[in-house]
Structure formats: C-alpha cells, structure tokens
Scaffold this active site. Structure first.
Site, PDB file in Angstrom:
ATOM      1  N   ASP A   1       0.943  -1.194   0.057  1.00 42.41           N
ATOM      2  CA  ASP A   1      -0.020  -0.002   0.086  1.00 42.41           C
ATOM      3  C   ASP A   1       0.953   1.253   0.193  1.00 42.41           C
ATOM      4  OD1 ASP A   1      -2.255  -1.455   0.098  1.00 42.41           O
ATOM      5  OD2 ASP A   1      -2.500  -1.293   2.273  1.00 42.41           O
ATOM      6  N   MET A   2       0.342   2.240  -0.537  1.00 44.27           N
ATOM      7  CA  MET A   2       1.086   3.483  -0.626  1.00 44.27           C
ATOM      8  C   MET A   2       1.668   4.114   0.893  1.00 44.27           C
ATOM      9  SD  MET A   2      -0.155   7.314  -2.069  1.00 44.27           S
ATOM     10  CE  MET A   2       0.992   8.779  -1.925  1.00 44.27           C
TER      11      MET A   2
END
Length: 561
Positions: free
Chosen positions: A409-410
């Site tokens: 995930d970012m």
C-alpha cells in the site's frame, strides 16, 4: 428563504480562533479547531438530550435495534457577521428525518401523507398479498406434492434407463451367441428380429412411462399455476412500483451550489459511471448542511463529520471519530455543491514522494530488493505517476518485464522485490501465487491488544459506496487470513508482528482495526483509525528463493517507529 433557526451559537468563547482561508476539502481533511469545538458541543448534546430516543449501542441496557450514525457540523457566518455552526445527521434519526437543532433533509420523504409514505403502503399491501399466497396451505401442499412426485418420476425414469441398459447388454450377448451356434439363416433372422422387437418394446415402454409421469406432474403444475401466476404478477407489479417510487423520490432532490445554480440528483449522476443515483443519495450530512447554508445565505467556513455509536458489523467506524464524506454517494453531489466555493486543495493530488529517495538493500543481474518509503506508490496512480515502478524504469532502463513483483500500500513502508527480466518476474511471482514467499510485518497499534497471538479470518471486499475502503463481508468477500503475535505493550500502544497468509487490499489495516479482529487500529491509519505522522506499518522481513540459483534468500530492515 427559510428562517435560519438551525444556526447554533457557540457556547464557548471563540475570539481566539482564527478562521480558515478556505472551506474544508470533504474527502480528506484534518478538522479545523472550530469544527472540533462544534463537534464537541454537538456530542455533549447527544450525550445529555432527552428530545428523542435512538439506540446508538452505547447503553447496554437500552432496548431496540442498534444503529450508529454519522453526524456533521458546519461552521458558518450569518448576515450579522456572527460565527456559529449547523448540525446534521445522515439518513434517519429515531425513525424521523427532522428534529429540532438539526438542519432539515433535502426532501422529507417521511412527512405524513407524502407520496413516498403512500407508495410504501401500496408496496406493503402487495407484500402482504404475496405472503398470504405463498403461505396458503393448498399452495404449500401442492408445492410439496410436486417436489415428491418430481423426485419419484425422476427415480422411475432412471430405474427404467438402467433396466433398458442391462437388457441391451443382454441382447448383445445373445446376438453374439446366436451367431456362434451355426443356426440356419431363416432361424437366425427370426431370432434377431425378436431381439429387435424387444428393444423397440423397451423404448415404447420408456415413452409410455415418460408420458404418464409428465401428465401426472402436469396436473399438479396446473393447480400450482393458479397461485404461482398471481405471485409472479404481484412481484412484477411490486418491482415496477418500487422502481417508479424510487425515481419519483430522486426527482424531489435538487441541490444548490455557491453560485446559486440548481442541479437535480439524476442530472448529477448522469455524468458518473453509475449513470443513476444509488439508494439514499442526498441523505448524508454534508449535502444537508451545504443546502441549508445556501438557502439561508449563510457562508460555509469549515465542516467535519463524526461517527456516533457502535460500529456496523461490516465497516470500521469508531465512536466519536472524524471521517471524510463518502465517495460513492457524496462525491458527485458535493462536486456540484462546492462549485463557486474556495475549497482546500485535494491533498491526494500532491505527490508526497517528491524528492524522496529509494534505498536498495540488494541487487544482482536478476533482481533487486528495495526498502519502499512510506507514502510512496508501488505503481503509478490515477493522478500521480511517480512510483517505485517509474523510479525502477529509470534506474534499470535495460530491464524487461513488469519489474514490480508484488505491491505494498502507498502508506506502508518496507521490503519490495524488483525483477529485472521477464523470466525472473514470472518465477518470483509464481512463488507469491503459491504462497511460498514468507513475509513479516511490524505494526504499532493504537490500544492494548488483550491476547498474545492468534489468527484472524475476516473475508474482505471493496466498499462500493466509499472506495478504497474495505468491508468485512461473509457473503461476497474474498478469504483474508492473518497470523499475529504481540511484541510489546507500552503507553497504551501494542507493537505486533503480522504474517499475512493472503494478500487482500488493506488486509492488515482491516484486521487490526475491526472489532472482530484486534480492535486496535494501526497508528496513523487515516482510513480505519486516526491520522498521524505516517502509517506505522512496515514490511520488515521477507524470505524467497532466488529465481535462478534457487538459493533461499532472507532480508530484514527494522521499522523506524
């Protein structure tokens, strides 16, 4: 023009508060101090009011269906240059759309003798008629009889097929035997014709049996049809009336913006992928607040929404916590309503990785292992291209294939594998698909986890009304399993290790925060917990086999929190 009777003056002194330069961007924000103050005053009212009764799930002794609720506050300025606020709730509250103190709905479908109430009564009458027919003793008896006779007929036909198959095999043996016994031609022909007649007789009996059974079932079906046709007709009538009622309801919703322009709900959603509004569109707190402010010439200054009560079983909503407006229902509506208003920049359009470097932990001719920084995309996004993928393309211009073997995930930091050629990518990704790659994450949780270790099994799916948030869904969710173990507990926080068995979107964040998981959100989780300096989740350890040498490779980078 409506009387601004919903304008609430702050009880606290606000002279020391400075006003924001722009209105709140509703889909990602830090509440302004005045919004926080307004929310606290509203929450104090909710805790002490006796005007109505609603079971939020906060009192174990309260009876009735538990329904948590999203509330909103909007700081506004009136013509007298006074600063106050408005309050709203999403949907219904205590089975009503309107209550003193709160702004009214865009349209009150629950008004006595409204077309909606009349329409619901009509639908209820149809439901009652369907229920009476479906529970008719004769209909139930005939349905059971049909099922029994159908099963019996299928069994008889199957038995007959078995007999025919066995007879066919026997005749084949008899033919062979007759041919071997040197019978004269005339006798052999007569014998063979007799066997053919037996075969034709079997087929005739099968047709007769099938015809008899079909006729028997047909008689029962005719009796059932009297009920079934009426039930089908009523259900189709209900479907049409329900669709017409929903459309008529949508037609009542028209939204203003700061330019004074009005747009209907259906026109707003025509330009979206949905093409038509979802159910309950326009019933959220944010549209209600803006509509009331515009109708009463109140200047919107800032807003915030918070959850009050027990969390739904599928979502993650923490009591008293602030949340952004939902995207599925509100984004198209607020996109129109905010036109002409000076609004904060969308922080999601800003590249947080600008100027941030990626650390390479290991590399050879076939792969690289990097330490992805937090708030750094693994692959290009819709609005931001800068990502691990783009950086790796620049670093390894001769590389072939997709480069990115797996994603983080970012917001998550940690170890990420890069493949420099197609064959290496295929072999490494194959290990992920077969789940032979071992990974360990470290997370700092906001709260004290009671157990010491275990496994979480909560299936997940996308929240269609509020992407990219996830929901726990046992009907349509994909399997999601996580092993966990507590590392330490300190200052009302718990450090844990996570071993994801599956790799669903936001799996660790959901499993940490959900009430059926650890019930302690990861520190800095702006979707399922509270925002902080960063998401305290780090992929710190990974083990896999080298795609060429097949050597077991292990890497570890400790979390910096």
């Amino acid at each position: 023009m409506l009387s601004p009777s919903c304008f609430i003056s702050f009880k606290a002194e606000i002279g020391s508060y400075s006003l924001p330069e722009r209105f709140t961007f509703p889909f990602y924000y830090e509440p302004h101090p005045l919004s926080i103050l307004a929310a606290k005053e509203l929450q104090n009212y909710l805790e002490n009011q006796t005007d109505w009764e609603h079971n939020f799930g906060l009192d174990e002794n309260q009876e009735g269906l538990v329904i948590g609720k999203m509330f909103g506050v909007m700081v506004v300025r009136n013509h007298q240059n006074e600063i106050g606020y408005l309050a709203a709730f999403s949907g219904k509250l205590a089975d009503k759309n309107s209550h003193p103190l709160f702004v009214p709905p865009i349209y009150d479908m629950l008004e006595e003798d409204s077309f909606f109430i009349k329409g619901i009564k009509e639908l209820n009458k149809i439901n009652e008629r369907i229920e009476i027919l479906e529970n008719n003793p004769d209909f139930i008896s005939l349905t059971k009889e049909l099922q029994i006779e159908t099963n019996s007929a299928e069994q008889k036909i199957e038995d007959q097929k078995v007999k025919m198959s066995e007879a066919k095999k026997a005749r084949k043996l008899l033919r062979k035997k007759a041919q071997e016994e040197n019978m004269d031609a005339e006798s052999l022909e007569t014998y063979m014709n007799e066997l053919v007649r037996e075969s034709l007789k079997d087929k005739f009996l099968m047709r007769e049996l099938t015809s008899y059974l079909e006729e028997r079932l047909s008689e029962i079906k005719k009796k059932i049809t009297v009920y079934a046709d009426e039930i089908a007709f009523l259900k189709e009538e209900r479907k049409q009336k329900s669709a017409n009622l929903q459309q008529q309801l949508f037609d009542q919703y028209h939204f203003l913006n700061n330019k004074g322009e009005t747009k209907s709900l259906c026109n707003i959603f025509e330009a979206t992928a949905l093409l038509k509004p979802p159910a309950a569109a326009g019933e959220c707190a944010a549209p209600k607040l803006l509509q009331y402010a515009y109708l009463n010439n109140l200047e919107p200054i800032a807003m915030a929404e918070f959850w009050w009560g027990e969390s739904p079983k599928s979502e993650i909503r923490k009591h008293g916590q602030f949340y952004p407006a939902c995207r599925g229902k509100c984004e198209p509506i607020l996109g129109h309503m905010l036109e002409g208003l000076e609004v904060d920049e969308n922080p999601l359009l800003v590249n947080p990785a600008l100027g941030v470097q990626i650390e390479t932990i290991y590399e050879d001719d076939y792969l690289a292992v990097i330490n992805k920084p937090a708030e750094f995309l693994s692959v290009p996004g819709i609005n931001i291209l800068d990502s691990v993928y783009e950086r790796m393309k620049l670093k390894y211009p001769e590389a072939t294939g997709p480069l990115i073997v797996h994603r983080l995930d970012m917001a998550t930091s940690g170890l990420l594998l890069i493949a420099k050629d197609k064959d290496s990518h295929k072999l490494l990704q194959g290990q992920f698909i077969k789940r032979t790659v071992k990974k360990r994450y470290t997370a700092l949780l906001n709260g004290i986890v009671t157990g010491n270790e275990g496994e979480i099994d909560l299936p997940l799916r996308i929240d269609l009304d509020d992407r990219p948030r996830q929901l726990v869904c046992y009907e349509y969710g994909k399997p999601a399993k996580t092993k966990w173990k507590v590392v330490e507990r300190n200052n009302q926080q718990t450090r844990v290790h996570f071993w994801p068995i599956t790799g669903r979107t936001h799996q660790l964040r959901m499993h940490a925060s959900h009430a059926s998981g650890l019930n302690c959100p990861i520190v800095g989780d702006d979707l399922y917990g509270k925002k902080a300096d960063r998401l305290h989740l780090h992929a710190e350890w990974i083990e896999f086999k080298h795609p060429v040498s097949r050597e077991t490779m292990t890497f570890e980078v400790a979390a910096e929190f």
